[in-house]
Design an enzyme around this catalytic site. Sequence first.
Site, PDB file in Angstrom:
ATOM      1  N   HIS A 120       0.824  -1.339  -0.008  1.00 42.44           N
ATOM      2  CA  HIS A 120      -0.003   0.000   0.038  1.00 42.44           C
ATOM      3  C   HIS A 120       0.989   1.456  -0.121  1.00 42.44           C
ATOM      4  O   HIS A 120       2.049   1.213   0.309  1.00 42.44           O
ATOM      5  CB  HIS A 120      -0.861   0.029   1.285  1.00 42.44           C
ATOM      6  CG  HIS A 120      -0.227   0.151   2.415  1.00 42.44           C
ATOM      7  ND1 HIS A 120       0.560  -0.921   3.056  1.00 42.44           N
ATOM      8  CD2 HIS A 120       0.041   1.217   3.227  1.00 42.44           C
ATOM      9  CE1 HIS A 120       0.948  -0.503   4.201  1.00 42.44           C
ATOM     10  NE2 HIS A 120       0.990   0.562   4.364  1.00 42.44           N
ATOM     11  N   HIS A 271       4.496   0.402  -0.102  1.00 40.26           N
ATOM     12  CA  HIS A 271       5.510  -0.503   0.782  1.00 40.26           C
ATOM     13  C   HIS A 271       4.764  -1.842   1.462  1.00 40.26           C
ATOM     14  O   HIS A 271       3.324  -1.809   1.345  1.00 40.26           O
ATOM     15  CB  HIS A 271       5.998   0.335   2.041  1.00 40.26           C
ATOM     16  CG  HIS A 271       4.771   1.139   2.881  1.00 40.26           C
ATOM     17  ND1 HIS A 271       4.470   2.334   2.301  1.00 40.26           N
ATOM     18  CD2 HIS A 271       4.552   0.877   3.906  1.00 40.26           C
ATOM     19  CE1 HIS A 271       3.672   2.952   3.361  1.00 40.26           C
ATOM     20  NE2 HIS A 271       3.476   2.003   4.300  1.00 40.26           N
ATOM     21  N   ARG A 288       5.404   6.385  13.793  1.00 42.55           N
ATOM     22  CA  ARG A 288       5.034   7.019  12.221  1.00 42.55           C
ATOM     23  C   ARG A 288       4.677   8.396  12.289  1.00 42.55           C
ATOM     24  O   ARG A 288       3.744   8.892  13.292  1.00 42.55           O
ATOM     25  CB  ARG A 288       4.039   6.200  11.482  1.00 42.55           C
ATOM     26  CG  ARG A 288       3.993   6.394  10.106  1.00 42.55           C
ATOM     27  CD  ARG A 288       2.796   5.738   9.414  1.00 42.55           C
ATOM     28  NE  ARG A 288       1.649   6.615   9.407  1.00 42.55           N
ATOM     29  CZ  ARG A 288       0.402   6.359   8.870  1.00 42.55           C
ATOM     30  NH1 ARG A 288       0.402   5.227   8.006  1.00 42.55           N
ATOM     31  NH2 ARG A 288      -0.516   7.232   8.739  1.00 42.55           N
TER      32      ARG A 288
HETATM   33 FE   FE2 Z   1       2.135   1.898   5.674  1.00 42.51          FE
END
Ligand code: FE2
Length: 315
Positions: A120, A271, A288
Amino acid sequence: MTVTDHRTPSADTAVAPHFAPVAGHIGAEVSDVDLTAPLTSAQVEALRAGLHRYKVLFFHDQPIDHAQQIAFSRHFGPVTASHPYDDDAPTEFPEILAVDNRNYEKKFGVKAASYTNEWHTDVTALVNPPAVTVLRSAIVPDRGGDTTWTNLAAAYAGLPEPLRELADGLRAEHRFGGRRPAFAAGSRYDEKVSRTPLVAEHPVVRVHPVTGERLLFVTPGFTHRIVGYSRRQSDALLDLLFDEVTNPAYTVRFRWRPDSLAIWDNRATAHLAPSDVNHLEIDRLLYRTTIEGDIPVGVDGTPSVAISGEQFTGS
Ligand SMILES: [Fe+2]
């Protein structure tokens, strides 16, 4: 007494970051840069240029905290809230998404070692998917738990010309879960997605706003259907395009260590965490941040359209 601040090197004394490419089409390991210290404008410019050239940059031995990760991320644009569906961000750092496999069963209704097991590009259900993503490792397994990236410009270039021409004119609908959701029906995540759906129509081939590259902008994680085609035709076309996007020839695989960091151009890559440790009892925790994205534009200049949901902006 003269006080020297060793944490703010002047532009002319700072060493330029060094990029060591690690695969044929994508990825470079960066050295000669210390992310625990403020960066000079020359270092930031070099990293931005390196990001556009190599599409994903890898760093090791960078023991930074949440605030430092957010400050580093801001060099690449406004930092958004952690995720449209996330309600687990640390209170003081709403920009931080914890990618924590210990929470997956509660969150997604499935036990897994990685956030999603499909290729994705981050959050393409948004009309303006993040331009850049930063991921920092805190806890990583002794083996496995790597992440792989693929180069969407190389995937586009790898299609035979008649298919490139066909793809140039296609539009596709993106939604959470794509054609085969990785989260369980009735899970907390499924309920959130159903309650406030995010759906966007994007060009199948988007033009990168900085490099001008054409990018094959479809992934199994989010792309649901090709607009204007029957379900069977759409599935056949998507299978063909996904096959090129996920061709191992265009990929790079990164082995995380504690205090590693990866930053990727989310417009030009997809990824996957290969889920090679789902059968093992491991902990895996990464943090993230995402940078506000622009609205993609197709080869003919037509922009993406929000079908459900608003733009996701940062500060
Ligand atoms: Fe991701």
